[in-house]
Enzyme design. Structure first.
Site, mmCIF file in Angstrom:
data_model
loop_
_atom_site.group_PDB
_atom_site.id
_atom_site.type_symbol
_atom_site.label_atom_id
_atom_site.label_comp_id
_atom_site.label_asym_id
_atom_site.label_seq_id
_atom_site.Cartn_x
_atom_site.Cartn_y
_atom_site.Cartn_z
ATOM 1 N N GLU A 79 -7.638 -6.013 -6.330
ATOM 2 C CA GLU A 79 -7.496 -5.453 -7.669
ATOM 3 C C GLU A 79 -6.018 -5.322 -7.987
ATOM 4 O O GLU A 79 -5.154 -5.568 -7.139
ATOM 5 C CB GLU A 79 -8.208 -4.105 -7.774
ATOM 6 N N HIS B 239 -8.674 3.623 -9.433
ATOM 7 C CA HIS B 239 -8.115 3.923 -8.124
ATOM 8 C C HIS B 239 -6.652 4.329 -8.238
ATOM 9 O O HIS B 239 -5.934 3.844 -9.109
ATOM 10 C CB HIS B 239 -8.212 2.707 -7.202
#
Length: 322
Positions: free
Chosen positions: A238, A276
């Site tokens: 990511e 996150h």
């Protein structure tokens, strides 16, 4: 074969008397994991679902011969829980806890590096998973802020839904696929797509989405490369940081098995944290999805164009390699 854990791995849970700890300990036990104990200070002598509780990790390891732990301790105390597991010589430490302070993790990483040598031993557990880590051996901290690790039909340490995982491929020539991911939900999506296509998984590791992690992509790729029954690796990254680019270089220089990639956050704007703590693009500092995808493709990693195409991309690579 598998990496890190198997049907003989003996697991304890730190924080077992909490709601999440008790729920997931029961779930892991029902999956077939050898849940041999739990840790909750002041509650020794009690049990949850037949799992005995101890006051300390040292007591639990001494009396149960545990080799792995999963941690559901609240964030302010999670680092100390990890260090207690390290001191008890546990080889595999899975920290599920979200929100662990970055400085705490920096301290944990430093302590682990002090204990283990620069050269790690083989990640395969050829002795049935009954070894504990000693001074000079590699300690596998997975997480924090992660779903855990699973070897299908053998051992689950974490919060992932066990039923979606598949051990063996319908076509034995395809072998099994190892999965390593920064994203929990995309891990499940990838697993489900592979299972639906009849493709088995050797071991699935969710390494977590925090800025400082115990286990990184390269650690996992090295272990999967050594596993004779892992035919290919799915790597789900990511935005933020440079782990994926570094892993792509490692693949090009060190690996013989194909790696398939996917990068989440392709539409994320700079400066906006996306879920996150580590998933953030700082203006002018790289870490973009586009940059990661370009780096991976340049080093011969096949990249799935969308989450919906992870499974078919893996299948295509497996068919081409056989």
């Amino acid at each position: 074969m598998s990496i890190l854990i198997n049907k003989e791995t003996r697991v304890i849970c730190q924080g077992i008397t909490g709601g999440a700890g008790s729920f997931h300990s029961k779930s892991c036990k029902e999956y077939g994991t050898k849940m041999v104990g739990g840790v909750s200070p002041g509650k020794a002598g009690q049990n949850i679902e037949g799992i005995p509780i101890f006051n300390t990790v040292s007591d639990a390891v001494h009396q149960t011969r545990a080799t792995a732990t999963m941690i559901f301790v609240p964030a302010p105390y999670a680092a100390d829980a990890v260090l207690e597991a390290v001191a008890a010589n546990l080889k595999v430490i899975v920290c599920i806890t979200e929100g662990v302070p970055v400085l705490d993790m920096a301290r944990v990483k430093q302590e682990i590096l002090k204990k283990q040598s620069a050269t790690a031993p083989s990640a395969e557990l050829g002795d049935g998973g009954n070894r504990s880590a000693r001074a000079g051996e590699k300690i596998w901290l997975i997480g924090p802020n992660c779903p855990g690790i699973i070897t299908p039909d053998e051992c689950k340490i974490g919060i992932m839904p066990g039923y979606i995982h598949k051990k063996n491929s319908d076509n034995p020539k395809m072998g099994q696929v190892g999965i390593v991911s920064r994203s929990g939900t995309l891990t499940y999506e990838a697993v489900w797509q592979l299972t639906a296509l009849g493709i088995g998984q050797s071991t699935v590791i969710g390494i977590g989405g925090d800025p400082i992690l115990g286990t990184g992509f390269i650690d996992a790729l090295e272990a999967f490369e050594k596993d004779p029954d892992t035919s290919a690796v799915m790597m789900i990254g990511e935005i933020g940081g440079s782990q994926e680019e570094e892993a792509a270089k490692y693949f090009k220089e060190k690996m013989t098995k194909p790696v398939i990639g996917f990068i989440a956050g392709q539409t994320a704007p700079p400066g906006k944290r996306m879920g996150h703590a580590g998933a953030i693009i700082e203006s002018g500092s790289g870490g973009t999805a586009q940059g990661k995808i370009a780096a991976m493709k340049a080093l011969d990693i096949q990249v799935a164009p969308s989450p919906a195409e992870i499974g078919v991309t893996v299948k295509k690579v497996l068919e081409q390699s056989h």
